[in-house]
Design a protein around this motif. Structure first.
Motif, PDB file in Angstrom:
ATOM      1  N   LEU A 347       0.831  -1.204   0.000  1.00 45.24           N
ATOM      2  CA  LEU A 347       0.000   0.000   0.000  1.00 45.24           C
ATOM      3  C   LEU A 347       0.868   1.258   0.000  1.00 45.24           C
ATOM      4  N   LEU A 351       0.830   4.285  -2.896  1.00 42.99           N
ATOM      5  CA  LEU A 351       0.606   5.687  -2.579  1.00 42.99           C
ATOM      6  C   LEU A 351       1.808   6.532  -2.963  1.00 42.99           C
ATOM      7  N   THR A 379      -8.176  12.360  -0.609  1.00 48.23           N
ATOM      8  CA  THR A 379      -8.089  10.917  -0.760  1.00 48.23           C
ATOM      9  C   THR A 379      -8.434  10.225   0.555  1.00 48.23           C
ATOM     10  N   ILE A 381      -9.189   6.202   2.194  1.00 47.75           N
ATOM     11  CA  ILE A 381      -8.934   4.784   1.916  1.00 47.75           C
ATOM     12  C   ILE A 381      -9.701   3.929   2.905  1.00 47.75           C
ATOM     13  N   VAL A 383      -9.925   0.480   4.395  1.00 53.86           N
ATOM     14  CA  VAL A 383      -9.049  -0.679   4.564  1.00 53.86           C
ATOM     15  C   VAL A 383      -9.864  -1.855   5.095  1.00 53.86           C
ATOM     16  N   CYS A 393     -11.592   3.410   7.992  1.00 51.76           N
ATOM     17  CA  CYS A 393     -11.464   4.438   6.956  1.00 51.76           C
ATOM     18  C   CYS A 393     -10.358   5.402   7.359  1.00 51.76           C
ATOM     19  N   TYR A 396      -5.815  10.038   3.647  1.00 53.95           N
ATOM     20  CA  TYR A 396      -4.405  10.033   3.246  1.00 53.95           C
ATOM     21  C   TYR A 396      -3.919  11.471   3.143  1.00 53.95           C
ATOM     22  N   LEU A 403      -1.228   8.039   6.826  1.00 59.09           N
ATOM     23  CA  LEU A 403      -2.633   7.684   6.894  1.00 59.09           C
ATOM     24  C   LEU A 403      -3.169   8.085   8.261  1.00 59.09           C
ATOM     25  N   ALA A 430      -8.267  -2.960  -0.141  1.00 58.66           N
ATOM     26  CA  ALA A 430      -8.395  -1.525   0.117  1.00 58.66           C
ATOM     27  C   ALA A 430      -9.095  -0.860  -1.050  1.00 58.66           C
ATOM     28  N   VAL A 432      -9.664   3.035  -2.653  1.00 57.08           N
ATOM     29  CA  VAL A 432      -9.226   4.427  -2.624  1.00 57.08           C
ATOM     30  C   VAL A 432     -10.349   5.298  -3.179  1.00 57.08           C
TER      31      VAL A 432
END
Length: 511
Positions: A347, A351, A379, A381, A383, A393, A396, A403, A430, A432
């Motif tokens: 991940l 990123l 952004t 993410i 997870v 959640c 980013y 994160l 995940a 995005v």
């Protein structure tokens, strides 16, 4: 007339949301016999075959090297990579993903007159990997005028123009197709950026131009096709460098339309696109509001939330970026995931490649690639399965490279629902989410902001695509989702309009 001071961009976004109560009405039967062709044909013009220049045997000839670079750039940008048999018309796959395999974009090239290409207009024929020279007169000065005398066009000889053939996507996705068209074009921009780096060009992205002037230059039927972006190509082979500082912004705002008539379903896409056009050829009339310095900081920095650093080493694309080219050419959208976990290191690499372009210089990529305005994109993410990372959640923060957890929960079932019942949402490790404050964007760029937001989201999405394929992961973009429910389930503020979802996971392998 509209009864509230709501911009047409906001109106379009609200009108084209999917809702659980009405989604069934969107799933109408399709008449496959009426599907528009994904290829544009020109019956006149001189054709330049680019296929022979893909071979390494031309590498010692200087002129052939130039052809080879141009050929590789175009095949990396939008070239065909596979032909899939179906019950009807075959499905042709390209280097850039497209919703439903509909490929609404066209790629044109304008030459000022070079040793390769005489001056005039060219269309890239992806089905034959060729350029057709359909207009032989010099139109470069017209292009400069349409782009407000952009300085970069003074020092370059080639430009790419991407257009959209609306009906290719609207045939299936109706008025919501505009979102998908802009995302698909963003994928294409990502490929053009990286294809240029591989082949020693520097692309300069231009989003502010007089739309109808570009349409006239290309002889487009305005009822069917429209210009979306202009990309000036600077040749940086042999150490050539730009001799001046390009303008800091090459995008301008359009008007904000709040006084518009009732618009019937099926006509909204066309009406909205016309509302996003820049019509006045005087750039002095445009002004872009300056950002509040505080808005340039990463958001959602809660004092007690879990924070996880994403700093990592950049991906190594090997000598001459050969692994990047191979990744572009073999890219495929994943159809199913196993549900197995990703690793946190994977991940982080995804990123890093997508957002940390300052690290590109270590791998011979341009550390300052052009976007429209990434400050407007946020952004998040979700997870579901990343080893060493708690489910939930995350926001980013690209500047801080971390994160920040904003909600603790396993979202697999909810994500399955949000993604219209697609198993990709449930089984991904995940997801995005790219979002934007639409009202803030419209205040800055007018209704044209809707284009810029989705083009940038698609551009970022393509970076995720390519990094995932290189890491032997599965990846697939989703442009159809229950908009409002995404915000509710993930705890994303309601002002954040969801633009795009990219799913990431372990791909199921076919035997």
């Amino acid at each position: 007339m509209s009864d509230q001071l709501t911009s047409i961009a906001t109106h379009y976004h609200e009108r084209t949301k999917y809702h659980p109560e009405t989604i069934a009405t969107k799933n109408k039967g399709l008449d496959w016999s009426k599907q528009p062709s994904v290829f544009k044909q020109y019956k006149v013009g001189h054709s330049y075959d680019l296929t022979t220049y893909l071979s390494e045997k031309y590498s010692q000839d200087e002129l052939a090297q130039q052809w080879r670079r141009l050929s590789r750039l175009l095949i990396c940008s939008y070239g065909l990579t596979a032909k899939v048999s179906t019950m009807g018309t075959p499905l042709y796959l390209r280097t850039a993903p497209s919703a439903g395999g509909l490929y609404p974009a066209e790629v044109y090239m304008i030459s000022r007159g070079t040793s390769l290409l005489p001056s005039g207009l060219y269309n890239y024929q992806s089905n034959t990997h060729s350029l057709i020279h359909f207009w032989e007169s010099d139109v470069w000065s017209d292009l400069q005028e349409a782009c407000f005398k952009n300085l970069i066009l003074e020092d370059t000889q080639l430009a790419i123009i991407t257009t959209a053939v609306f009906e290719r996507s609207a045939w299936r996705y109706e008025d919501r197709a505009y979102r998908r068209i802009m995302l698909d074009t963003g994928h294409l921009l990502g490929n053009i950026e990286l294809g240029c780096a591989i082949n020693q060009y520097r692309p300069h992205l231009i989003g502010g131009f007089v739309d109808q002037m570009i349409s006239r230059i290309l002889y487009l039927d305005p009822n069917q096709e429209a210009a979306i972006t202009v990309i000036s190509l600077q040749d940086v082979s042999n150490g050539n460098q730009i001799s001046f500082n390009p303008p800091k912004t090459t995008i301008f705002p359009s008007e904000i339309h709040t006084d518009y008539p009732p618009i019937d379903d099926g006509e909204l896409l066309s009406y909205f696109h016309q509302a996003t056009e820049i019509r006045d050829p005087e750039p002095s009339l445009f002004s872009i509001s300056t950002s509040d310095p505080s808005s340039l900081e990463d958001k959602y920095n809660f004092p007690f939330c879990l924070k996880v650093s994403t700093e990592t080493s950049p991906l190594d694309w090997n000598n001459d970026l050969i692994d990047l080219e191979n990744t572009i050419l073999k890219r495929r959208s994943t159809r199913a995931y196993t549900g197995e976990n990703l690793t946190l290191d994977e991940l982080k690499s995804l990123l890093n490649f997508t957002y940390q372009s300052q690290d590109y210089e270590k791998t011979d990529l341009d550390p300052n690639p052009d976007y429209f305005d990434l400050e407007l994109i946020e952004t998040f993410i979700a997870v579901s399965g990343v080893t060493s990372l708690e489910e939930g959640c995350y926001y980013y923060a690209p500047k801080a490279q971390e994160l920040r957890q904003i909600r603790f929960k396993n979202f697999r079932q909810e994500l399955h629902y949000l993604c219209l019942g697609q198993n990709l949402g449930r089984d991904a490790g995940a997801l995005v989410f790219h979002t934007a404050d639409l009202q803030k964007a419209v205040a800055k760029y007018g209704d044209r902001a809707y284009r810029y937001l989705h083009l940038d989201a698609g551009h970022l999405g393509q970076k995720l695509n390519l990094a995932a394929i290189y890491l032997d992961l599965g990846v697939s973009g989703i442009g159809g989702f229950f908009d409002d429910q995404v915000n509710e389930v993930l705890g994303i503020p309601p002002e954040e309009a969801v633009l795009y979802i990219t799913t990431l996971g372990r791909p199921q392998r076919r035997n």
